[in-house]
Design an enzyme around this catalytic site. Structure first.
Site, PDB file in Angstrom:
ATOM      1  N   HIS A   1       0.839  -1.201   0.000  1.00  0.00           N
ATOM      2  CA  HIS A   1       0.000   0.000   0.000  1.00  0.00           C
ATOM      3  C   HIS A   1       0.876   1.254   0.000  1.00  0.00           C
ATOM      4  O   HIS A   1       0.672   2.165  -0.815  1.00  0.00           O
ATOM      5  CB  HIS A   1      -0.915  -0.018   1.234  1.00  0.00           C
ATOM      6  CG  HIS A   1      -1.778   1.183   1.381  1.00  0.00           C
ATOM      7  ND1 HIS A   1      -3.115   1.165   1.081  1.00  0.00           N
ATOM      8  CD2 HIS A   1      -1.500   2.446   1.800  1.00  0.00           C
ATOM      9  CE1 HIS A   1      -3.617   2.363   1.303  1.00  0.00           C
ATOM     10  NE2 HIS A   1      -2.656   3.176   1.752  1.00  0.00           N
ATOM     11  N   GLU A   2       1.860   1.287   0.890  1.00  0.00           N
ATOM     12  CA  GLU A   2       2.733   2.459   0.980  1.00  0.00           C
ATOM     13  C   GLU A   2       3.613   2.589  -0.258  1.00  0.00           C
ATOM     14  O   GLU A   2       3.897   3.701  -0.710  1.00  0.00           O
ATOM     15  CB  GLU A   2       3.587   2.398   2.252  1.00  0.00           C
ATOM     16  CG  GLU A   2       2.793   2.345   3.541  1.00  0.00           C
ATOM     17  CD  GLU A   2       1.730   3.418   3.683  1.00  0.00           C
ATOM     18  OE1 GLU A   2       1.943   4.540   3.194  1.00  0.00           O
ATOM     19  OE2 GLU A   2       0.684   3.143   4.288  1.00  0.00           O
ATOM     20  N   HIS A  41       1.752   4.425  -2.984  1.00  0.00           N
ATOM     21  CA  HIS A  41       1.877   5.872  -2.811  1.00  0.00           C
ATOM     22  C   HIS A  41       3.238   6.349  -3.335  1.00  0.00           C
ATOM     23  O   HIS A  41       3.333   7.329  -4.078  1.00  0.00           O
ATOM     24  CB  HIS A  41       1.772   6.264  -1.330  1.00  0.00           C
ATOM     25  CG  HIS A  41       0.417   6.148  -0.731  1.00  0.00           C
ATOM     26  ND1 HIS A  41      -0.664   6.864  -1.183  1.00  0.00           N
ATOM     27  CD2 HIS A  41      -0.027   5.404   0.310  1.00  0.00           C
ATOM     28  CE1 HIS A  41      -1.713   6.566  -0.441  1.00  0.00           C
ATOM     29  NE2 HIS A  41      -1.364   5.687   0.465  1.00  0.00           N
TER      30      HIS A  41
END
Length: 159
Positions: free
Chosen positions: A67-68, A71
Site C-alpha cells: 500500500h505504501e 503511494h
C-alpha cells in the site's frame, strides 16, 4: 525484526511487485497507533507500525508495505497517488495491497460524535444541531433572519 531487515524486505517487495527499486528509507515507528504505515511526500520515506507485525504477522505487513509503495511509486512518477485516485486503486489491486489495515486489538473504534449544541431561532423556532460550539451573535436564522440562542445538549442549559 529490525529496521535493516525491514529495509531489505521493502526493497525486495518493490522489485518483485513493482519492477522498480525503492531508493529511500523504510523504518519502524512504534508511535503509530491508528495506522499501519505512512508515506512521506517530502522525504519519500516509509514508516511501518511494528505492532501490526506482532499482532497479524508478515502477510498483513506485506500488504501494508505494498500500500505504501503504491503511494511512493505513483508520487515519484507524478501520477495520482492519493487514496481517491483511480490510478492508486488500480495499482493497489494489481499488486495485492490492502486498502485498509486491520484495527489493533485494544484500540477503540472511532464512533461519530453526537451533536452537542442546538441553536434555536427566537422568532420562528427553527433548530440547528451542531457538533462544535459557535457564537450565536455572528449568525442569524436562515429561515427568517431571527436571532439565535445556543443550548448545550450535554448539560441541557442555554448559554
Amino acid at each position: 525484526m529490525i529496521n535493516e531487515e525491514l529495509q531489505a524486505w521493502v526493497e525486495e517487495i518493490s522489485i518483485s511487485s513493482f519492477g522498480v527499486p525503492f531508493q529511500h528509507q523504510a523504518m519502524f515507528n512504534g508511535r503509530l497507533s491508528s495506522t499501519g504505515g505512512r508515506y512521506f511526500l517530502k522525504g519519500h520515506n516509509i514508516e511501518i507500525n511494528p505492532h501490526h507485525l506482532d499482532n497479524f504477522g508478515n502477510e498483513e505487513v506485506e500488504k501494508i508495505i505494498k500500500h505504501e509503495l503504491c503511494h511512493y511509486h505513483l508520487h515519484l512518477r507524478g501520477r495520482g497517488y492519493r487514496h481517491r485516485d483511480p490510478e492508486f486503486k488500480q495499482l493497489l489491486k494489481q499488486v495485492g495491497g490492502s486498502r485498509f489495515c486491520q484495527s489493533l486489538p485494544g484500540t477503540k473504534a472511532r464512533k461519530p460524535q453526537p451533536y452537542r449544541y442546538k441553536l434555536t431561532c427566537s422568532q420562528c423556532g427553527m433548530e440547528y444541531l451542531r457538533k462544535r460550539k459557535v457564537d450565536p451573535k455572528r449568525y442569524r436564522c436562515g429561515k427568517c433572519s431571527g436571532k439565535l440562542r445556543i443550548y448545550d445538549l450535554d448539560s441541557n442549559r442555554s448559554e
